[in-house]
Design a protein around this motif. Structure first.
Motif, PDB file in Angstrom:
ATOM      1  N   VAL A  98       0.842  -1.201   0.000  1.00 12.02           N
ATOM      2  CA  VAL A  98       0.000   0.000   0.000  1.00 12.02           C
ATOM      3  C   VAL A  98       0.877   1.250   0.000  1.00 12.02           C
ATOM      4  CG1 VAL A  98      -1.674   1.331   1.351  1.00 12.02           C
ATOM      5  CG2 VAL A  98      -1.950  -1.154   1.108  1.00 12.02           C
ATOM      6  N   MET A  99       1.891   1.262   0.857  1.00 10.49           N
ATOM      7  CA  MET A  99       2.756   2.445   0.940  1.00 10.49           C
ATOM      8  C   MET A  99       3.536   2.667  -0.353  1.00 10.49           C
ATOM      9  SD  MET A  99       4.095   2.517   4.901  1.00 10.49           S
ATOM     10  CE  MET A  99       4.964   4.096   4.791  1.00 10.49           C
ATOM     11  N   ALA A 100       3.935   1.572  -0.996  1.00 12.50           N
ATOM     12  CA  ALA A 100       4.679   1.712  -2.253  1.00 12.50           C
ATOM     13  C   ALA A 100       3.815   2.393  -3.311  1.00 12.50           C
ATOM     14  CB  ALA A 100       5.144   0.349  -2.740  1.00 12.50           C
ATOM     15  N   GLU A 101       2.508   2.119  -3.271  1.00 16.70           N
ATOM     16  CA  GLU A 101       1.569   2.712  -4.226  1.00 16.70           C
ATOM     17  C   GLU A 101       1.218   4.155  -3.876  1.00 16.70           C
ATOM     18  OE1 GLU A 101      -0.473   1.488  -6.974  1.00 16.70           O
ATOM     19  OE2 GLU A 101       1.226   0.107  -7.130  1.00 16.70           O
ATOM     20  N   LEU A 102       1.168   4.438  -2.581  1.00 14.74           N
ATOM     21  CA  LEU A 102       0.643   5.727  -2.118  1.00 14.74           C
ATOM     22  C   LEU A 102       1.707   6.452  -1.302  1.00 14.74           C
ATOM     23  CD1 LEU A 102      -2.809   4.320  -0.929  1.00 14.74           C
ATOM     24  CD2 LEU A 102      -2.367   5.574  -3.037  1.00 14.74           C
ATOM     25  N   GLU A 103       2.526   7.236  -1.967  1.00 14.34           N
ATOM     26  CA  GLU A 103       3.685   7.817  -1.283  1.00 14.34           C
ATOM     27  C   GLU A 103       3.306   8.880  -0.260  1.00 14.34           C
ATOM     28  OE1 GLU A 103       7.203   8.739  -3.269  1.00 14.34           O
ATOM     29  OE2 GLU A 103       7.232   6.908  -4.479  1.00 14.34           O
ATOM     30  N   ASP A 104       2.067   9.339  -0.278  1.00 13.05           N
ATOM     31  CA  ASP A 104       1.657  10.347   0.703  1.00 13.05           C
ATOM     32  C   ASP A 104       1.412   9.764   2.094  1.00 13.05           C
ATOM     33  OD1 ASP A 104       1.917  12.321  -1.110  1.00 13.05           O
ATOM     34  OD2 ASP A 104      -0.200  12.838  -1.255  1.00 13.05           O
ATOM     35  N   VAL A 105       1.475   8.440   2.219  1.00 13.42           N
ATOM     36  CA  VAL A 105       1.367   7.829   3.548  1.00 13.42           C
ATOM     37  C   VAL A 105       2.681   8.080   4.278  1.00 13.42           C
ATOM     38  CG1 VAL A 105       1.170   5.669   4.837  1.00 13.42           C
ATOM     39  CG2 VAL A 105      -0.267   6.070   2.816  1.00 13.42           C
ATOM     40  N   VAL A 106       2.620   8.803   5.408  1.00 10.26           N
ATOM     41  CA  VAL A 106       3.855   9.147   6.115  1.00 10.26           C
ATOM     42  C   VAL A 106       4.202   8.156   7.216  1.00 10.26           C
ATOM     43  CG1 VAL A 106       3.846  11.601   5.610  1.00 10.26           C
ATOM     44  CG2 VAL A 106       2.556  10.762   7.589  1.00 10.26           C
ATOM     45  N   ILE A 107       3.208   7.457   7.718  1.00  8.36           N
ATOM     46  CA  ILE A 107       3.445   6.435   8.732  1.00  8.36           C
ATOM     47  C   ILE A 107       2.275   5.464   8.704  1.00  8.36           C
ATOM     48  CG2 ILE A 107       2.414   7.823  10.598  1.00  8.36           C
ATOM     49  CD1 ILE A 107       4.422   6.539  12.541  1.00  8.36           C
ATOM     50  N   ALA A 108       2.585   4.184   8.944  1.00  9.28           N
ATOM     51  CA  ALA A 108       1.529   3.184   9.062  1.00  9.28           C
ATOM     52  C   ALA A 108       1.799   2.399  10.337  1.00  9.28           C
ATOM     53  CB  ALA A 108       1.526   2.259   7.854  1.00  9.28           C
ATOM     54  N   TYR A 109       0.731   2.012  11.005  1.00  7.99           N
ATOM     55  CA  TYR A 109       0.896   1.225  12.232  1.00  7.99           C
ATOM     56  C   TYR A 109      -0.044   0.031  12.190  1.00  7.99           C
ATOM     57  CZ  TYR A 109       0.754  -0.427  16.973  1.00  7.99           C
ATOM     58  OH  TYR A 109       0.800  -1.260  18.064  1.00  7.99           O
ATOM     59  N   GLY A 110       0.511  -1.164  12.457  1.00  5.87           N
ATOM     60  CA  GLY A 110      -0.312  -2.366  12.424  1.00  5.87           C
ATOM     61  C   GLY A 110      -0.120  -3.247  13.632  1.00  5.87           C
ATOM     62  N   GLN A 111      -1.158  -3.984  13.948  1.00  6.24           N
ATOM     63  CA  GLN A 111      -1.121  -4.987  15.023  1.00  6.24           C
ATOM     64  C   GLN A 111      -2.280  -5.917  14.756  1.00  6.24           C
ATOM     65  OE1 GLN A 111      -3.396  -4.890  18.208  1.00  6.24           O
ATOM     66  NE2 GLN A 111      -4.073  -2.752  18.178  1.00  6.24           N
ATOM     67  N   SER A 112      -2.090  -7.187  15.149  1.00  9.49           N
ATOM     68  CA  SER A 112      -3.158  -8.176  14.977  1.00  9.49           C
ATOM     69  C   SER A 112      -3.669  -8.145  13.524  1.00  9.49           C
ATOM     70  CB  SER A 112      -4.270  -7.897  15.993  1.00  9.49           C
ATOM     71  OG  SER A 112      -5.279  -8.872  15.886  1.00  9.49           O
ATOM     72  N   ASP A 113      -4.985  -7.998  13.310  1.00 11.24           N
ATOM     73  CA  ASP A 113      -5.510  -7.998  11.938  1.00 11.24           C
ATOM     74  C   ASP A 113      -5.936  -6.603  11.491  1.00 11.24           C
ATOM     75  OD1 ASP A 113      -7.654  -7.757  13.615  1.00 11.24           O
ATOM     76  OD2 ASP A 113      -8.976  -9.058  12.469  1.00 11.24           O
ATOM     77  N   GLU A 114      -5.283  -5.585  12.043  1.00 12.59           N
ATOM     78  CA  GLU A 114      -5.627  -4.217  11.646  1.00 12.59           C
ATOM     79  C   GLU A 114      -4.388  -3.451  11.220  1.00 12.59           C
ATOM     80  OE1 GLU A 114      -7.048  -2.412  15.449  1.00 12.59           O
ATOM     81  OE2 GLU A 114      -5.357  -1.031  15.156  1.00 12.59           O
ATOM     82  N   PHE A 115      -4.563  -2.447  10.372  1.00 15.31           N
ATOM     83  CA  PHE A 115      -3.464  -1.570   9.959  1.00 15.31           C
ATOM     84  C   PHE A 115      -4.036  -0.174   9.733  1.00 15.31           C
ATOM     85  CE2 PHE A 115       0.543  -3.839   9.247  1.00 15.31           C
ATOM     86  CZ  PHE A 115       1.435  -2.779   9.248  1.00 15.31           C
ATOM     87  N   SER A 116      -3.302   0.841  10.217  1.00 20.10           N
ATOM     88  CA  SER A 116      -3.696   2.240  10.025  1.00 20.10           C
ATOM     89  C   SER A 116      -2.684   2.933   9.130  1.00 20.10           C
ATOM     90  CB  SER A 116      -3.742   2.981  11.368  1.00 20.10           C
ATOM     91  OG  SER A 116      -4.692   2.415  12.227  1.00 20.10           O
TER      92      SER A 116
END
Lengths: 278, 278, 278, 278
Positions: A69-87
Motif C-alpha cells: 500500500v505504501m509503495a503505491e501511495l507515497e503520501d502515507v507518512v506512517i503506518a501502524y499495524g497490530q493483529s488484523d488491523e493496519f492504520s
C-alpha cells in the motif's frame, strides 16, 4: 445499428444520474487516517490454524501487504499495524485523489486485500489459502499533531493491552492445561502487574523479553538510506571500462517495533509530522 | 509490567480520538449503489496481454469475483458489470453495516480484490498474475426505481457505445492493418450506423451476431431454482435403504447478458425492484 | 376520542421518519466559523436609502445584532464584520449543540435576524423598516490557528479592498458628478495607489484619515473589565448602613477597528486563540 | 496606500481558505424538509403571558411568519405548523440554492425570525416584545411520497396528542383548581379516551368541538384562486372610460386546519405531491 444509435442517444439522457454522487473530500490541513480491519478474522485464523497467541507468518503477511500500500501511495507518512488491523496516515497536505474519502479508503483496502492473497505463499508456503479474505476500512481526520499521536498511542496501547492478555491466556491453556472458559474467569479483574506475575511465576516467562513485534506492533515509515551500487563506466578519455562505486540516497520503507507513545520515537524521526504552524 | 500498566491507563486517556469518527450512514429508503473500477487497468491489461477488444478470461474473472461479493452480501439485489467495472445495488431497506457507506464500499472492494487474485488461475491457467491489482469504489444513492433503472441504463449504454467503438477500432488495427492513430482519426465523428456499416462492408462482421456478453455486459441477479437431489433414505419399518428424489428450491445467482434499458427484463423479473409505495 | 386514540397509536408508527435525520456534527478540535450574509442587501440598502459608500446606522445595527449573538453564545471567541456580513468563530473545544452544524448556523442566523429587526429603531429612529430582511449562513471548519487567522485576514483584506473602491467610486459620482457607468470604466485596472491618488488630488481626501470602522471593519472579542460598583452594606455589628466600593471583574464584549492581518493584534490578545499543542 | 496594496496582494494569498468549505447539497429527487423550532419558547411564552393551553395571537404570528417564508421561497409546496414549530417542504425537483442544505435552512430560519419580530404588533398590539426570539432549524430528506406523508403525519399526531393533554391539564389547573404537580400525576397513564371523558364529565367540554387550529395545527399550501378585479379601460374608438370586470387566476397561500393523516386531504389536493414515477 438501430439499438446502438438509441443507446448513444440514451446515454446522454441517463447521464443526469451522475448528479446524485456526493462530494466527500476530506477537510484540508488534517491528517487523513485510513484504518482497515480483517473481517471475521477470528474464524479465518482458526481455518488457517494460526499459531496462538501470535502467528509470525500472519503478521509478516499483514506487514508485507501494508508495504505494498505504501509503495503505491507515497503520501502515507506512517503506518501502524497490530493483529488484523493496519492504520495508514496520509500527510496533512496530501491532495491525492483530491482528498476524496471514498477513493482513499477503497484504494487502500483494495491494494491491501489483493496483496494479501498475492503474497500468501511467501509467508505460508505450501499451506493453502482456503478462501479470499475480507477487510473493511474507514476514514478518520485528525487536525493536530497531538490528536494524531494520541490516535497512534491508542492503537499501540490496545496492542500492548491485548497482547499481554493473549499471552497469559494462551499460556494458561497451552502450558497450564486449563480450559478456555476457566482461563477467562481467572483473568477477569487482573491488572497488568498480575498478568506479568502469572507469566513469570507459573511459566517462567519474562514478558518484557517477548518479541517486540508482538508487544509493540509494527511501525512503517519512509527513511532515506545510502545505497552503494557498483557501476561500470567508461570515461571519454580512457579506453578501458572501470568499476566505480556510486552512493545513492533512496527513500525506503523501514520497519520498527518500538514505543510510539512516548517522545523518543518522534524526536528521532522529526520529519514524520508536519509543524502545526504559528 | 510498569509499561503495560501505564499502557492500560493510557488507553482510556487516548480513547477520545474515537469521537473524531463521523457517521456516514446512507439515507434510508434509497437504493445504495457501490461501483468499483479497476485502477490503471489499461496498463494491467497490456501487462497481462488481454485480448482485444474483449478478453473472455478477464471478463469471466470479473464476473466470478462479483459473484463472490454477492455470496457474502445477500442484500445485493442486482449487479451489473462491463469492462473493468462492476456496480452492486443494495436493496432500499437494507440495514447491512447500519447502512454505513464506508463499511459497504470497502467490504465490496476488498472482497472483490481478494477474489480476483484468488481465482486468477481458474481463468488464466498457467499465465501468471504479475502483481496485485487495485480497484477503487464509490457509493451513490438513488431514491426511486426510475433513478436506479436510469443508472443501470447509463452503465449499459456506456457498454454498448464503448464496445461498438472498440470492436471497429480493433478490426481496423488487427484486420485492416491500420495504425492506432489513423484508426482514431477515421472513427472521429462516426455514428453507430457508420460503425456497423464499416464492420459489415470491410470485415464481413454483423455486429448484432457478436457475443451478448460483450455487447450488453453482465447482469447478476438472485433467482429461485428447483434442484432435484437423490437422497438415500431408510424408513423405520423397512430394512432396505431406498433412493428418493427430493426437489428443493434454492436461491442462486444467475447470469444474464440481455438488454436492461427497456421494459422486458424488468417485467420478467418483478422481484428485483421494490415498489415505491403509495 | 377515537381519532385521538388512533393518533397516539399512529405517532409511534410514524416515528421511524426520525431515522432519516443525519448527524452533521463538526470535526472536533477545529475552529467552527459561521458566516452570515445579507440577502439582496443591495436592494435593501436602496429601499432604506443607506448612505454611500458607508452608512453608520446600518453598520451600527449589524454590530449590535452581532453582540446579541455573542451574548447568547459565549463560545464565540471572536467575531468579524464588514458591510452586510458577519463571521462568528467558535472555540476549538466548543461542545455547544454537540457541535451540530445545522443547530449552530441556524441559531446564529435566527438570533441575528430577529435582533436586526428588534433594534432597528435604536439606529434608524423614525425611519421605518419596510419589510423583514433575510440573511443566509454557512459553516466552515479551520483546523489550525494559521488557517483561522488567514480566514479572518481574507475577510479583512476584502473589506479594505472593497471599501477603498467604494470610497473612490462614490466620490467620483457624488462629488465629481460622473455617472456610475463612467466611474466603473475609469476605475477598471487601477491599483490601490492610483485610487489613493485620485482621492487625494481630486477630492482632497487622505484615505488613511477615513474612519477605521469603514477601512478595517469591526472586531468583537470578550475582554475582562474592572467594574467599580457602589454597594450599600450593613455589617452585623453596626447599625448604620455604609456605602462600600466594590471592584468586580466582568467579561464583556469589546469592539475594535484595527488591523488583524498582522501580528500586533494577536500579540495583544493572546487568549483568543488556543495553542495548537505539542 | 501601502497598506491597501499589500491587502490586495494578501487577499489572493488568503483565498485558499475557501477550499475548506464543504459541499452540502441535498440528494436529488428527495423532498427537502426544513423544520424550525422556537428556542426556549417555554420561557418566552411565560415572559409574554401567552394564554394556556393555546394562544391565538402567538399561533397567528407563527402562521403569518410561515407565509412570509413561502412568499419568498415558491418551491415550498406545503408547510405544517403547530405550537412553536413549523415544517417547510421543498418539492423534490427544487434546485433552489443548488439544493445546498445550509443555504436552505438558514434562509428559512432567518426570514421566519425577522418576520416574527416585524409582524409582532399586528398580533399582539400594544403588548411589547421584550427581546428578540430565537429559532433553530434542521434539514431532513425524504425519498418517497409515503415517507413524506408519514413525516407530516408524525408531526400532526404529535399536535393531536400534545394538544389534548394540554387542554385537560389546563382545565384541571384553571377550572379545577388543582396544582400543576397534582394534575401531572392524575394524567399519568390516562388514554386519549380517558382525557376526553374528564373534559366532558368534569368541565362539560366536548373536545371535538374545540377549535380545529388547536387540534390539527396549520397547513399552508399554494392554491389557484379566481380573482375578480374591476379594471377601468378606454377603448381606442370610444371616448368614455368603462369599467370592465376581469377574472384572473392567481396562486395564493391558503390555510387549512384539517386532518392530513388520512387520504382525503391528499385526494382533494393531488398537485402537492409529485408522482414517484414508474
Amino acid at each position: 445499428a438501430c439499438l446502438s444509435t438509441s443507446a448513444t442517444m440514451a446515454k446522454s439522457k441517463f447521464e443526469y444520474v451522475r448528479n446524485f454522487e456526493t462530494d466527500d473530500s476530506c477537510l484540508r490541513n488534517c491528517y487523513i487516517v485510513v484504518r482497515l480491519d480483517g473481517r471475521n478474522f477470528h474464524k479465518f485464523a482458526e481455518h488457517h490454524t494460526f499459531l496462538k497467541p501470535n502467528d509470525g507468518r500472519a503478521l509478516g503477511l499483514m506487514t508485507h501487504s501494508a508495504r505494498c500500500v505504501m509503495a503505491e501511495l507515497e503520501d502515507v507518512v506512517i503506518a501502524y499495524g497490530q493483529s488484523d488491523e493496519f492504520s495508514f496516515v496520509f500527510k496533512k497536505t496530501s491532495t491525492l485523489f483530491k482528498r476524496r474519502a471514498s477513493k482513499l479508503m477503497t484504494h487502500v483496502v483494495s491494494q491491501f486485500s489483493s496483496s494479501y492473497v498475492f503474497y500468501w505463499r511467501e509467508f505460508f508456503g505450501d499451506q493453502p489459502l482456503l478462501y479470499p479474505p475480507g477487510f473493511d476500512g474507514r476514514v478518520v481526520l485528525y487536525p493536530s499533531n497531538r490528536n494524531l499521536r494520541d490516535y497512534l498511542s491508542w492503537r499501540q496501547a490496545d496492542c500492548i493491552f491485548t497482547n499481554l492478555y493473549n499471552t497469559v491466556f494462551w499460556a494458561l491453556v497451552q502450558k497450564g492445561g486449563l480450559t478456555s472458559a476457566v482461563s477467562v474467569v481467572l483473568l477477569k479483574g487482573t491488572l497488568a502487574a498480575d498478568k506479568n506475575e502469572i507469566l513469570f511465576s507459573e511459566f517462567n516467562v519474562n514478558y518484557n523479553n517477548e518479541s517486540a513485534v508482538h508487544r509493540k506492533g509494527t511501525i512503517l515509515i519512509w527513511e532515506r538510506q545510502e545505497e552503494t551500487v557498483k557501476k561500470r563506466t567508461k570515461s571519454p578519455r580512457e579506453e578501458k571500462e572501470t568499476d566505480a562505486t556510486v552512493t545513492r540516497s533512496r527513500r525506503r520503507v523501514q520497519e520498527h517495533h518500538c514505543d510510539i507513545i512516548g517522545e523518543q520515537f518522534w524526536q528521532e524521526h522529526p520529519d514524520i509530522l508536519e509543524q502545526d504552524g504559528p
